[in-house]
Design a protein around this motif. Structure first.
Motif, PDB file in Angstrom:
ATOM      1  N   GLY A  14       0.698   0.246  92.845  1.00  0.00           N
ATOM      2  CA  GLY A  14       1.677   1.289  92.530  1.00  0.00           C
ATOM      3  C   GLY A  14       2.528   1.639  93.739  1.00  0.00           C
ATOM      4  N   ARG A  34       7.147  -0.414  94.133  1.00  0.00           N
ATOM      5  CA  ARG A  34       6.064  -0.002  93.241  1.00  0.00           C
ATOM      6  C   ARG A  34       5.467  -1.257  92.622  1.00  0.00           C
ATOM      7  NH1 ARG A  34       5.183   1.969  87.808  1.00  0.00           N
ATOM      8  NH2 ARG A  34       3.942   3.874  87.868  1.00  0.00           N
ATOM      9  N   ILE A  79       3.024  -3.354  90.507  1.00  0.00           N
ATOM     10  CA  ILE A  79       2.065  -3.304  89.397  1.00  0.00           C
ATOM     11  C   ILE A  79       1.748  -4.760  89.047  1.00  0.00           C
ATOM     12  CG2 ILE A  79       1.678  -2.649  86.970  1.00  0.00           C
ATOM     13  CD1 ILE A  79       2.059  -0.156  88.622  1.00  0.00           C
ATOM     14  N   SER A 123      -3.887  -4.047  86.774  1.00  0.00           N
ATOM     15  CA  SER A 123      -3.903  -3.195  85.579  1.00  0.00           C
ATOM     16  C   SER A 123      -5.107  -3.522  84.709  1.00  0.00           C
ATOM     17  CB  SER A 123      -2.617  -3.403  84.768  1.00  0.00           C
ATOM     18  OG  SER A 123      -1.494  -3.194  85.583  1.00  0.00           O
ATOM     19  N   HIS A 174       1.476   6.942  81.618  1.00  0.00           N
ATOM     20  CA  HIS A 174       2.472   6.024  82.190  1.00  0.00           C
ATOM     21  C   HIS A 174       3.861   6.648  82.119  1.00  0.00           C
ATOM     22  CE1 HIS A 174       4.088   5.260  78.188  1.00  0.00           C
ATOM     23  NE2 HIS A 174       2.849   5.535  77.816  1.00  0.00           N
ATOM     24  N   LYS A 175       4.862   5.899  82.562  1.00  0.00           N
ATOM     25  CA  LYS A 175       6.254   6.321  82.409  1.00  0.00           C
ATOM     26  C   LYS A 175       7.056   5.079  82.001  1.00  0.00           C
ATOM     27  CE  LYS A 175       9.460   9.537  82.851  1.00  0.00           C
ATOM     28  NZ  LYS A 175       9.544  10.704  81.954  1.00  0.00           N
ATOM     29  N   ALA A 176       6.521   4.382  80.990  1.00  0.00           N
ATOM     30  CA  ALA A 176       7.095   3.088  80.600  1.00  0.00           C
ATOM     31  C   ALA A 176       8.478   3.215  79.969  1.00  0.00           C
ATOM     32  CB  ALA A 176       6.139   2.369  79.651  1.00  0.00           C
ATOM     33  N   SER A 233       8.138  -1.395  85.443  1.00  0.00           N
ATOM     34  CA  SER A 233       6.840  -1.840  85.972  1.00  0.00           C
ATOM     35  C   SER A 233       5.698  -1.245  85.144  1.00  0.00           C
ATOM     36  CB  SER A 233       6.695  -1.458  87.444  1.00  0.00           C
ATOM     37  OG  SER A 233       6.961  -0.077  87.628  1.00  0.00           O
ATOM     38  N   ASP A 234       5.929  -0.069  84.567  1.00  0.00           N
ATOM     39  CA  ASP A 234       4.860   0.552  83.778  1.00  0.00           C
ATOM     40  C   ASP A 234       4.713  -0.081  82.391  1.00  0.00           C
ATOM     41  OD1 ASP A 234       3.388   2.203  85.289  1.00  0.00           O
ATOM     42  OD2 ASP A 234       4.101   4.086  84.425  1.00  0.00           O
ATOM     43  N   PHE A 248       1.895  -2.289  82.922  1.00  0.00           N
ATOM     44  CA  PHE A 248       0.654  -1.507  82.996  1.00  0.00           C
ATOM     45  C   PHE A 248       0.204  -1.084  81.596  1.00  0.00           C
ATOM     46  CE2 PHE A 248      -1.519   2.632  83.417  1.00  0.00           C
ATOM     47  CZ  PHE A 248      -2.593   2.239  84.205  1.00  0.00           C
ATOM     48  N   THR A 259      -4.550   5.824  84.761  1.00  0.00           N
ATOM     49  CA  THR A 259      -3.157   5.834  85.196  1.00  0.00           C
ATOM     50  C   THR A 259      -2.981   5.128  86.534  1.00  0.00           C
ATOM     51  OG1 THR A 259      -1.190   7.249  85.374  1.00  0.00           O
ATOM     52  CG2 THR A 259      -3.214   8.106  86.345  1.00  0.00           C
ATOM     53  N   THR A 260      -1.718   5.026  86.944  1.00  0.00           N
ATOM     54  CA  THR A 260      -1.392   4.335  88.196  1.00  0.00           C
ATOM     55  C   THR A 260      -1.602   5.292  89.386  1.00  0.00           C
ATOM     56  OG1 THR A 260       0.882   4.943  87.740  1.00  0.00           O
ATOM     57  CG2 THR A 260       0.227   2.694  87.165  1.00  0.00           C
TER      58      THR A 260
END
Ligand code: ATP
Length: 326
Positions: free
Chosen positions: A118, A135, A137, A142, A163-165, A170-171, A174, A213-214
């Motif tokens: 992350g 960041r 990932i 993951s 997450h914040k996909a 990158s999320d 994840f 989470t990350t």
């Protein structure tokens, strides 16, 4: 998580309230009859002042030799080139899973934070006009953190992937990887945006069970969860890898209260209980947690919880409870 065999522990007391709370944890372990062999390792601000380095390469030898570390807290030295000792230990020992339980009456959450990638991957370019932090990932990173979270969720209720996909591409990797692992593990799961998770953690904390989470999101959400519980001083953590494990309270060195004898030792004591679980003694971990809950129920608490007791008094109460109920 368990490691059978000898109980040699590298003990890093560190700075500020670190030595105070680690002393409490060792006293409680002694009262519980843990029978650990302590290997003291000096790392931190004090060492930096004496030698110019907070941790030397040689310090890693006893740590690797023990495989298990009990860690207090370290004050960041005022050196622009200083690199976090804790981040270095997490990377060098590949302690990829940071497990943080938060429990009190009506609330029982375990936050599983990816610990090596992350925004804390250390990939940075800093110029005068522009600065970047990459960041990182990976599927591998993951997948292994998702497996660890699913292992925990399998004997509990549910997993929430945070997450914040919707913004961070990158999320998406994840989230996709965590969902695949959850599907194949057969655990019940859902997912939530980190901003919604931050809000819900305050207004409906009982909604959560195991969260994964990350790195940065986990760092921030765990301080928030500690606030929901009432104090940073209550919270413990395990940093786990395949070979090594490091146990530490989630708080820092708290220079504002260091030396006053009022630091809450519960986070460090609970970290010691998690350590006994890793050593394969789940019953001792349970006994220590029971003693902690008893002391909290009795109102034997330090000022951060509006109590009037000292670190010493809380430690003695927990240790005596263990001796009396042995
Ligand atoms: P770091 O950068 O080392 O994480 P910090 O200043 O961000 O440190 P802490 O050192 O954890 O964070 O302290 C944050 C606040 O919480 C301080 O006011 C401190 O006194 C309080 N605090 C932290 N740990 C404890 C504890 N064990 N008992 C009582 N208060 C604590």
């Amino acid at each position: 998580m368990s490691c059978q065999g000898s109980k040699r522990v590298a003990v890093i007391r560190g700075d500020g309230i670190g030595p105070e709370v680690i002393e409490s944890a060792l006293e409680v372990l002694d009262a519980a009859g843990a029978g650990i062999e302590e290997v003291p390792v000096e790392i931190g601000f004090g060492k930096w002042k004496r030698t110019g380095k907070a941790m030397s390469d040689e310090d890693l030898e006893p740590i690797k030799d023990c495989r298990c570390i009990l860690f207090g807290a370290i004050t960041t030295p005022p050196d622009p080139n200083y690199k976090s000792v804790l981040l270095r230990l997490r990377k060098e020992l590949d302690l990829y899973a940071n497990i943080r339980p938060f429990s009190k009456k009506g609330l029982d959450i375990v936050l599983v934070r990816e610990n090596t990638e992350g925004l804390y991957s250390g990939l940075e370019e800093v110029g005068d006009e522009e600065a970047r932090t990459i960041r990182m990932i990976t599927r591998r990173g993951s997948k292994r953190i998702a497996l660890k979270a699913c292992e925990l969720a399998a004997c509990r209720r549910r997993l929430t992937i945070v997450h914040k996909a919707n913004v961070l591409h990158s999320d998406r990797l994840f989230l996709k990887t965590c969902k695949e692992v959850a599907e194949s593990s057969g655990v019940q799961y859902d997912d939530m945006l980190v901003d919604a998770a931050a809000y819900n953690l305050v207004i409906r904390p009982e909604k959560f069970d195991v969260m994964v989470t990350t790195n940065l999101f986990g760092d921030i959400l765990s301080d928030e969860a500690a606030g929901v519980l009432g104090s940073l001083g209550l919270c413990a953590s395990a940093n786990l890898g395949e070979r090594y494990a490091l146990f530490e309270p989630i708080h820092g060195s708290a220079p504002d209260i260091a030396g006053k004898g009022i630091a809450n030792p519960v986070g460090a004591i609970r970290s010691a209980a998690m350590m006994m679980d890793w050593f394969g003694d789940a019953e001792m971990a349970r006994r220590i947690e029971k003693a902690v809950v008893w002391s909290l129920d009795q109102g034997i608490t330090t000022p951060d919880l509006a109590g009037c007791h000292t670190t010493r008094k809380v430690t003695e109460a927990i240790a005596n409870y263990l001796l009396e109920t042995a």
